[in-house]
Every structure is written in structure tokens, then in C-alpha cells.
Design a protein around this motif. Structure first.
Motif, PDB file in Angstrom:
ATOM      1  N   MET A  18       1.144  -1.260  -0.018  1.00 58.24           N
ATOM      2  CA  MET A  18      -0.004   0.254   0.170  1.00 58.24           C
ATOM      3  C   MET A  18       0.748   1.511   0.172  1.00 58.24           C
ATOM      4  SD  MET A  18      -3.090   1.629  -0.022  1.00 58.24           S
ATOM      5  CE  MET A  18      -4.173   2.757   0.509  1.00 58.24           C
ATOM      6  N   GLU A  19       1.898   0.373   0.719  1.00 58.79           N
ATOM      7  CA  GLU A  19       2.943   2.452   0.888  1.00 58.79           C
ATOM      8  C   GLU A  19       3.413   2.212  -0.391  1.00 58.79           C
ATOM      9  OE1 GLU A  19       3.187  -0.440   3.008  1.00 58.79           O
ATOM     10  OE2 GLU A  19       3.088   0.739   4.930  1.00 58.79           O
ATOM     11  N   ASP A  20       3.912   1.316  -1.382  1.00 65.12           N
ATOM     12  CA  ASP A  20       4.384   2.043  -2.094  1.00 65.12           C
ATOM     13  C   ASP A  20       3.324   2.582  -3.530  1.00 65.12           C
ATOM     14  OD1 ASP A  20       6.816   0.601  -1.993  1.00 65.12           O
ATOM     15  OD2 ASP A  20       6.886  -0.296  -2.771  1.00 65.12           O
ATOM     16  N   ILE A  21       2.229   1.797  -3.157  1.00 70.14           N
ATOM     17  CA  ILE A  21       0.836   2.639  -4.379  1.00 70.14           C
ATOM     18  C   ILE A  21       1.073   4.076  -3.792  1.00 70.14           C
ATOM     19  CG2 ILE A  21      -1.679   2.877  -4.719  1.00 70.14           C
ATOM     20  CD1 ILE A  21      -1.824  -0.482  -4.111  1.00 70.14           C
ATOM     21  N   ILE A  22       1.057   4.937  -2.795  1.00 69.44           N
ATOM     22  CA  ILE A  22       0.843   6.037  -2.662  1.00 69.44           C
ATOM     23  C   ILE A  22       2.218   6.938  -2.796  1.00 69.44           C
ATOM     24  CG2 ILE A  22       1.103   7.424  -0.722  1.00 69.44           C
ATOM     25  CD1 ILE A  22      -0.543   5.031   1.163  1.00 69.44           C
ATOM     26  N   GLY A  23       3.121   6.329  -3.121  1.00 68.07           N
ATOM     27  CA  GLY A  23       4.274   6.800  -3.510  1.00 68.07           C
ATOM     28  C   GLY A  23       4.795   6.954  -4.920  1.00 68.07           C
ATOM     29  N   TRP A  24       3.930   5.799  -5.026  1.00 69.53           N
ATOM     30  CA  TRP A  24       3.986   6.098  -7.135  1.00 69.53           C
ATOM     31  C   TRP A  24       2.823   6.945  -6.967  1.00 69.53           C
ATOM     32  CZ3 TRP A  24       7.254   4.579  -9.609  1.00 69.53           C
ATOM     33  CH2 TRP A  24       8.621   3.803  -9.416  1.00 69.53           C
ATOM     34  N   ALA A  25       1.628   7.056  -6.409  1.00 65.80           N
ATOM     35  CA  ALA A  25       1.217   8.571  -7.079  1.00 65.80           C
ATOM     36  C   ALA A  25       1.663   9.504  -7.116  1.00 65.80           C
ATOM     37  CB  ALA A  25      -0.253   8.206  -6.207  1.00 65.80           C
ATOM     38  N   ALA A  26       2.088   9.741  -6.048  1.00 68.05           N
ATOM     39  CA  ALA A  26       2.749  11.076  -5.210  1.00 68.05           C
ATOM     40  C   ALA A  26       3.433  11.157  -6.960  1.00 68.05           C
ATOM     41  CB  ALA A  26       3.344  11.510  -4.212  1.00 68.05           C
TER      42      ALA A  26
END
Length: 85
Positions: free
Chosen positions: A1-9
Motif C-alpha cells: 500500500m505504501e508503494d502505491i501512495i509513493g507512485w501516485a505522489a
């Protein structure tokens, strides 16, 4: 989940920077960023790429590599414009 937020940012940040570069490229009267801002951004991005690689964080490796690329392209556009004036 953290990576999805990072990629979105990362996607949002890069989209805004690419849009700015396109605007700068299309506007013959657009001023480029100062040389010091460019040098600071490029140096920080390069150091963040190295750091991100050392800790193995792909989100930041890709994001900071793209930020370095946008700094280089933006400065190249500025240098070309100054040469034509």
C-alpha cells in the motif's frame, strides 16, 4: 500500500513538472530558472538517486531520476533561449 501512495505522489509531481517544461518550451518569452536553482535541484536529485539506490527504494530512485531529467531539460531550454537572444 505504501508503494502505491509513493507512485501516485511521484506521478502527480512529475506531471506538474512536465507541464511546466512544456509551457516553458512553447512560450518564447518564458524566463528559465536561475542557474543556482538548477544546480541545487540537479545536485539534490542526483544525491537522492544515490541514497535511494543505497536503501533500495525504487519509488524514489525513479522519481528522483525523473526530477534530475526535468531539471536538465528545463535548463537546456533556458540555455537555448539565451543563445537565441
Amino acid at each position: 500500500m505504501e508503494d502505491i501512495i509513493g507512485w501516485a505522489a511521484s506521478a502527480v509531481l512529475l506531471a506538474t513538472l512536465v507541464r511546466q517544461i512544456v509551457k516553458q518550451a512553447r512560450d518564447p518569452d518564458a524566463e528559465g530558472v536561475s542557474t543556482w536553482l538548477f544546480l541545487g535541484q540537479a545536485t539534490a536529485s542526483l544525491l537522492f538517486v544515490v541514497y535511494s539506490a543505497l536503501v533500495g527504494n525504487w519509488v524514489f530512485i525513479v522519481t528522483n531520476s525523473c526530477l534530475l531529467l526535468t531539471a536538465l531539460v528545463g535548463q537546456w531550454i533556458s540555455w537555448r533561449r539565451r543563445g537565441r537572444r
